[in-house]
Scaffold this motif. Structure first.
Motif, PDB file in Angstrom:
ATOM      1  N   ASP A  73      97.659  10.109  16.438  1.00 32.37           N
ATOM      2  CA  ASP A  73      97.557  10.472  15.026  1.00 32.37           C
ATOM      3  C   ASP A  73      96.191  10.087  14.458  1.00 32.37           C
ATOM      4  O   ASP A  73      95.587  10.840  13.688  1.00 32.37           O
ATOM      5  N   VAL A  74      95.717   8.920  14.851  1.00 33.40           N
ATOM      6  CA  VAL A  74      94.418   8.432  14.374  1.00 33.40           C
ATOM      7  C   VAL A  74      93.298   9.332  14.895  1.00 33.40           C
ATOM      8  O   VAL A  74      92.414   9.766  14.146  1.00 33.40           O
ATOM      9  N   ILE A  75      93.344   9.648  16.182  1.00 33.80           N
ATOM     10  CA  ILE A  75      92.319  10.500  16.792  1.00 33.80           C
ATOM     11  C   ILE A  75      92.316  11.881  16.136  1.00 33.80           C
ATOM     12  O   ILE A  75      91.256  12.402  15.777  1.00 33.80           O
ATOM     13  N   GLY A  76      93.483  12.472  15.988  1.00 32.28           N
ATOM     14  CA  GLY A  76      93.579  13.797  15.376  1.00 32.28           C
ATOM     15  C   GLY A  76      93.055  13.808  13.948  1.00 32.28           C
ATOM     16  O   GLY A  76      92.318  14.718  13.553  1.00 32.28           O
ATOM     17  N   THR A  77      93.413  12.794  13.179  1.00 30.63           N
ATOM     18  CA  THR A  77      92.958  12.705  11.790  1.00 30.63           C
ATOM     19  C   THR A  77      91.442  12.575  11.719  1.00 30.63           C
ATOM     20  O   THR A  77      90.779  13.277  10.943  1.00 30.63           O
ATOM     21  N   LEU A  78      90.882  11.685  12.539  1.00 27.08           N
ATOM     22  CA  LEU A  78      89.427  11.516  12.541  1.00 27.08           C
ATOM     23  C   LEU A  78      88.709  12.782  12.986  1.00 27.08           C
ATOM     24  O   LEU A  78      87.668  13.142  12.428  1.00 27.08           O
ATOM     25  N   ALA A  87      83.780  14.802  19.855  1.00 29.01           N
ATOM     26  CA  ALA A  87      84.178  14.864  21.259  1.00 29.01           C
ATOM     27  C   ALA A  87      85.384  13.941  21.424  1.00 29.01           C
ATOM     28  O   ALA A  87      85.313  12.753  21.099  1.00 29.01           O
ATOM     29  N   ILE A  88      86.484  14.495  21.898  1.00 26.39           N
ATOM     30  CA  ILE A  88      87.696  13.720  22.132  1.00 26.39           C
ATOM     31  C   ILE A  88      87.810  13.526  23.645  1.00 26.39           C
ATOM     32  O   ILE A  88      87.921  14.496  24.389  1.00 26.39           O
ATOM     33  N   VAL A  89      87.777  12.277  24.088  1.00 28.00           N
ATOM     34  CA  VAL A  89      87.854  11.979  25.514  1.00 28.00           C
ATOM     35  C   VAL A  89      89.233  11.394  25.787  1.00 28.00           C
ATOM     36  O   VAL A  89      89.543  10.285  25.348  1.00 28.00           O
ATOM     37  N   ASP A  96      95.136  13.408  27.576  1.00 27.89           N
ATOM     38  CA  ASP A  96      96.259  14.038  26.878  1.00 27.89           C
ATOM     39  C   ASP A  96      95.929  15.487  26.542  1.00 27.89           C
ATOM     40  O   ASP A  96      95.101  15.763  25.681  1.00 27.89           O
ATOM     41  N   LYS A  97      96.585  16.405  27.222  1.00 30.89           N
ATOM     42  CA  LYS A  97      96.308  17.835  27.023  1.00 30.89           C
ATOM     43  C   LYS A  97      96.764  18.340  25.655  1.00 30.89           C
ATOM     44  O   LYS A  97      96.350  19.414  25.224  1.00 30.89           O
ATOM     45  N   ASP A  98      97.577  17.582  24.942  1.00 35.54           N
ATOM     46  CA  ASP A  98      97.993  17.991  23.604  1.00 35.54           C
ATOM     47  C   ASP A  98      96.798  18.125  22.659  1.00 35.54           C
ATOM     48  O   ASP A  98      96.857  18.844  21.670  1.00 35.54           O
ATOM     49  N   PHE A  99      95.711  17.438  22.981  1.00 35.33           N
ATOM     50  CA  PHE A  99      94.535  17.500  22.110  1.00 35.33           C
ATOM     51  C   PHE A  99      93.795  18.823  22.187  1.00 35.33           C
ATOM     52  O   PHE A  99      92.925  19.098  21.375  1.00 35.33           O
ATOM     53  N   HIS A 108      86.934  18.772  23.770  1.00 35.87           N
ATOM     54  CA  HIS A 108      87.829  17.879  24.498  1.00 35.87           C
ATOM     55  C   HIS A 108      87.236  17.618  25.860  1.00 35.87           C
ATOM     56  O   HIS A 108      86.848  18.548  26.564  1.00 35.87           O
ATOM     57  N   GLN A 109      87.135  16.372  26.232  1.00 39.78           N
ATOM     58  CA  GLN A 109      86.669  16.004  27.564  1.00 39.78           C
ATOM     59  C   GLN A 109      87.835  15.329  28.260  1.00 39.78           C
ATOM     60  O   GLN A 109      88.256  14.247  27.887  1.00 39.78           O
ATOM     61  N   GLY A 110      88.386  15.997  29.251  1.00 41.02           N
ATOM     62  CA  GLY A 110      89.531  15.447  29.963  1.00 41.02           C
ATOM     63  C   GLY A 110      89.151  14.339  30.910  1.00 41.02           C
ATOM     64  O   GLY A 110      88.045  14.291  31.433  1.00 41.02           O
ATOM     65  N   VAL A 111      90.063  13.417  31.091  1.00 41.54           N
ATOM     66  CA  VAL A 111      89.905  12.347  32.071  1.00 41.54           C
ATOM     67  C   VAL A 111      91.178  12.306  32.894  1.00 41.54           C
ATOM     68  O   VAL A 111      92.241  12.717  32.438  1.00 41.54           O
TER      69      VAL A 111
END
Length: 105
Positions: free
Chosen positions: A63-68, A80-82, A85-88, A98-101
């Motif tokens: 929730d925090v990541i999505g809001t930011l 850039a969201i690292v 989680d594929k939901d992102f 989105h950068q997957g890990v």
């Protein structure tokens, strides 16, 4: 936060989702104790590297990541969201990437 990098983490305890639905994540296994013991060390490493650690009672890190991400993009800042989680992927657009890990499991 005007610029920079942050790491969001879940806190123990209920979230607004678990209060809405009693069975939210009811089937999810608990975090392994050897992983849970490492969380404070990850927080320390983030702080040592100048990465702000974000936690908010009642909210998951997602929730925090999505809001930011949404707020930063609305302000014209690249995001850039690292995460693994594929939901992102639902947040990916011209401003957010989105950068997957992969997990080492």
């Amino acid at each position: 936060m005007t610029s920079g990098m942050a790491a969001a983490f879940d806190l123990r305890g209920p979230t607004f989702r678990s209060e809405l639905a009693a069975d939210y994540k009811a089937t999810r296994a608990a975090m392994p104790s050897d992983l849970a013991e490492q969380i404070p060390l990850v927080h320390e490493a983030c702080e040592a590297l100048g990465v702000q650690v974000l936690t908010f009672a009642g909210f998951e890190a997602d929730d925090v990541i999505g809001t930011l991400a949404i707020r930063s993009a609305a302000e014209g800042r690249p995001v850039a969201i690292v995460t693994g989680d594929k939901d992102f992927f639902q947040l990916v657009n011209d401003s957010n990437r989105h950068q997957g890990v992969q997990s080492a499991r």
